[in-house]
Enzyme design. Structure first.
Site, mmCIF file in Angstrom:
data_model
loop_
_atom_site.group_PDB
_atom_site.id
_atom_site.type_symbol
_atom_site.label_atom_id
_atom_site.label_comp_id
_atom_site.label_asym_id
_atom_site.label_seq_id
_atom_site.Cartn_x
_atom_site.Cartn_y
_atom_site.Cartn_z
ATOM 1 N N LYS A 1 -48.714 10.839 3.885
ATOM 2 C CA LYS A 1 -47.965 10.990 5.142
ATOM 3 C C LYS A 1 -47.281 12.353 5.292
ATOM 4 O O LYS A 1 -47.178 12.880 6.390
ATOM 5 C CB LYS A 1 -46.917 9.878 5.269
ATOM 6 C CG LYS A 1 -47.526 8.514 5.575
ATOM 7 C CD LYS A 1 -46.440 7.480 5.824
ATOM 8 C CE LYS A 1 -47.034 6.100 6.018
ATOM 9 N NZ LYS A 1 -46.028 5.078 6.310
ATOM 10 N N ASP B 1 -44.314 5.130 12.696
ATOM 11 C CA ASP B 1 -43.429 4.274 11.887
ATOM 12 C C ASP B 1 -42.064 4.204 12.575
ATOM 13 O O ASP B 1 -41.425 3.150 12.622
ATOM 14 C CB ASP B 1 -43.247 4.859 10.484
ATOM 15 C CG ASP B 1 -44.455 4.565 9.595
ATOM 16 O OD1 ASP B 1 -45.163 3.580 9.861
ATOM 17 O OD2 ASP B 1 -44.687 5.326 8.633
HETATM 18 P P1 NAP Z 1 -40.224 5.643 -0.928
HETATM 19 O O1 NAP Z 1 -40.388 6.902 -0.140
HETATM 20 O O2 NAP Z 1 -40.768 5.575 -2.298
HETATM 21 O O3 NAP Z 1 -38.637 5.336 -0.987
HETATM 22 C C1 NAP Z 1 -38.163 4.234 -1.669
HETATM 23 C C2 NAP Z 1 -36.639 4.121 -1.505
HETATM 24 O O4 NAP Z 1 -36.276 2.877 -2.095
HETATM 25 C C3 NAP Z 1 -35.846 5.208 -2.211
HETATM 26 O O5 NAP Z 1 -34.729 5.520 -1.449
HETATM 27 C C4 NAP Z 1 -35.433 4.526 -3.530
HETATM 28 O O6 NAP Z 1 -34.169 4.941 -3.992
HETATM 29 C C5 NAP Z 1 -35.263 3.085 -3.088
HETATM 30 N N1 NAP Z 1 -35.489 2.181 -4.205
HETATM 31 C C6 NAP Z 1 -36.654 1.976 -4.872
HETATM 32 N N2 NAP Z 1 -36.466 1.039 -5.837
HETATM 33 C C7 NAP Z 1 -35.159 0.666 -5.777
HETATM 34 C C8 NAP Z 1 -34.375 -0.252 -6.508
HETATM 35 N N3 NAP Z 1 -34.889 -1.000 -7.481
HETATM 36 N N4 NAP Z 1 -33.066 -0.393 -6.171
HETATM 37 C C9 NAP Z 1 -32.540 0.339 -5.185
HETATM 38 N N5 NAP Z 1 -33.224 1.244 -4.445
HETATM 39 C C10 NAP Z 1 -34.531 1.397 -4.739
HETATM 40 O O7 NAP Z 1 -40.826 4.408 -0.158
HETATM 41 P P2 NAP Z 1 -41.038 4.249 1.436
HETATM 42 O O8 NAP Z 1 -42.342 4.824 1.825
HETATM 43 O O9 NAP Z 1 -39.813 4.721 2.114
HETATM 44 O O10 NAP Z 1 -41.200 2.657 1.585
HETATM 45 C C11 NAP Z 1 -40.093 1.792 1.395
HETATM 46 C C12 NAP Z 1 -40.524 0.364 1.729
HETATM 47 O O11 NAP Z 1 -40.827 0.253 3.109
HETATM 48 C C13 NAP Z 1 -41.792 -0.075 0.985
HETATM 49 O O12 NAP Z 1 -41.640 -1.397 0.538
HETATM 50 C C14 NAP Z 1 -42.868 -0.023 2.028
HETATM 51 O O13 NAP Z 1 -43.898 -0.968 1.802
HETATM 52 C C15 NAP Z 1 -42.069 -0.379 3.278
HETATM 53 N N6 NAP Z 1 -42.729 0.106 4.496
HETATM 54 C C16 NAP Z 1 -43.018 -0.801 5.442
HETATM 55 C C17 NAP Z 1 -43.626 -0.400 6.611
HETATM 56 C C18 NAP Z 1 -43.945 -1.434 7.657
HETATM 57 O O14 NAP Z 1 -44.755 -1.150 8.551
HETATM 58 N N7 NAP Z 1 -43.304 -2.576 7.612
HETATM 59 C C19 NAP Z 1 -43.954 0.945 6.813
HETATM 60 C C20 NAP Z 1 -43.627 1.871 5.817
HETATM 61 C C21 NAP Z 1 -43.004 1.438 4.656
HETATM 62 P P3 NAP Z 1 -33.994 6.239 -4.938
HETATM 63 O O15 NAP Z 1 -33.847 7.376 -3.994
HETATM 64 O O16 NAP Z 1 -32.790 5.923 -5.709
HETATM 65 O O17 NAP Z 1 -35.250 6.320 -5.784
#
Ligand code: NAP
Length: 368
Positions: free
Chosen positions: A164, A200
């Site tokens: 992305k 998104d």
């Molecule tokens: P990302 O860029 O990897 O970011 C993950 C975030 O979650 C970071 O801020 C991380 O915190 C935090 N995190 C991860 N594990 C954690 C834990 N155990 N405890 C507390 N905080 C934690 O991921 P992303 O792309 O933003 O995606 C996040 C979620 O959204 C995923 O589950 C994804 O599947 C979902 N999503 C859904 C859609 C939809 O259409 N519904 C679209 C996009 C994404 P740190 O900064 O501390 O590492």
């Protein structure tokens, strides 16, 4: 256990039954097409357009709603009905068929095998009669996305993890919103010129505004990754007041500074007040543990709680939020709305959101 000869007799009986049913289906099909031809004549006499997407979506939605049990799955029903509706439309055109090959659309990511996007878009193409096809492509390098689109003539792409951000500088043009977010999940290829969008952001906002007006609302956004960034940008543009809450303080503070909003560390969650709370972390996503990043004592009666995770559909956060008297929105709503916006960018048509939701829910139920 039937013997070979009794099995043969039984098969012959069943085949005869099928022959009779086929003859009945054929008769009813002729009646259906004859009615369509008459509608075509009436439309021609009144100069009305043959393509009536609203009516076609209405027919399919009714059929899917009536197809509640038995052998026929919803996707198979749509597979059978799409050509019947196309045949009826061709008759209304009085024999002038569109023989163009379908426009190509692809979903690029790695891994990509479990993506529901090809299914959701195929259902949308069929439901609207748009002549397109959508398939998944595993891309290890972001450059492959642009090369593939330009070489094969793929008209639109959905871009997912891990491309992305990396695909953005490789595109010819970037939509303002995607440029500000710094990530692209949708590409349109117009005669070899690629333009990137971020839907998104629209997906989160559409899912929220379907149940609440965001103007002036306080929104606690847990997470500071790509999804949180797109969500925060969209919510602020819609007038919401965002507070970022993240495990790693530096990362959360950096995002908050960029967005000119508040930051709070994750362990402060139970002390914070907000009207809307969103989980934008992967916590609670299958096959990981049935966990929630939000402690139960942070959930207040009357709050609107959204989880961006959609596998499972009812995450622990949403179950606990409902038990605490909160209104809830699952991550599937974001997924469907971001896909609906992709469909609109790609085709210029209104997206059949209900049909897209029906198919995504059916696939999620099937996958457990
Ligand atoms: P990302 O860029 O990897 O970011 C993950 C975030 O979650 C970071 O801020 C991380 O915190 C935090 N995190 C991860 N594990 C954690 C834990 N155990 N405890 C507390 N905080 C934690 O991921 P992303 O792309 O933003 O995606 C996040 C979620 O959204 C995923 O589950 C994804 O599947 C979902 N999503 C859904 C859609 C939809 O259409 N519904 C679209 C996009 C994404 P740190 O900064 O501390 O590492």
């Amino acid at each position: 256990m039937p013997t070979e000869s009794t099995a043969k007799i039984r098969i012959t009986d069943l085949r005869e039954r099928i022959n009779v049913i086929d003859a009945q289906i054929l008769e009813r099909l002729k009646e259906r097409l004859s009615a369509a031809r008459k509608i075509g004549q009436l439309k021609a006499a009144s100069d009305a357009s043959v393509l009536d997407t609203g009516r076609e979506v209405e027919v399919l939605t009714r059929l899917l709603a009536e197809n509640l049990s038995g052998e026929l799955g919803n996707f198979d029903l749509l597979k059978i009905y799409r050509p019947i509706i196309s045949a009826a439309r061709d008759l209304q055109h009085q024999g002038k068929r569109h023989a163009d090959p379908p426009s190509l659309y692809a979903v690029f990511g790695n891994p990509i095998g479990h993506s529901l996007s090809p299914l959701m878009h195929t259902a949308a193409f069929w439901a609207t009669g748009y002549n397109g096809t959508c398939f998944a492509v595993e891309a290890t390098e972001s450059q492959q996305i642009v090369n593939g689109m330009k070489t094969i003539g793929i008209r639109g792409a959905s871009v997912t993890i891990p491309h992305k951000t990396a695909v953005l500088p490789l595109l010819d043009e970037i939509d303002d919103q995607a440029g500000k977010i710094g990530a692209v999940n949708t590409v349109l290829n117009q005669s070899g010129v690629t333009k990137g969008f971020n839907t998104d952001c629209d997906g989160v906002v559409s899912a929220l505004t379907a149940v609440a007006d965001l103007a002036g609302k306080s929104v606690l956004l847990v997470g500071a990754g790509g999804a949180a960034r797109a969500a925060a940008f969209g919510i602020q543009s819609a007038g919401g007041r965002v507070t970022i809450c993240n495990r790693t303080a530096d990362k959360g503070e950096r995002l908050a500074l960029e967005l000119d909003c508040e930051f709070e560390p994750l362990d402060k969650l139970p002390l914070l007040e907000s009207e809307i709370l969103i989980n934008a972390t992967p916590v609670g996503m299958a096959p990981g543990p049935d966990a929630s990043v939000v402690p139960e004592n942070a959930l207040r009666n009357g709050m609107l709680v959204m989880d961006l995770v959609y596998t499972p559909l009812r995450t622990r956060l949403l179950r606990e939020a409902a038990a605490a008297g909160c209104e809830t929105i699952d991550g599937c709503e974001m997924f469907i709305h971001q896909g609906a916006r992709q469909f609109e960018i790609w085709t210029g048509l209104a997206a059949p959101v209900e049909i897209m939701r029906l198919f995504v829910h059916a696939a999620l139920a099937k996958n457990g």
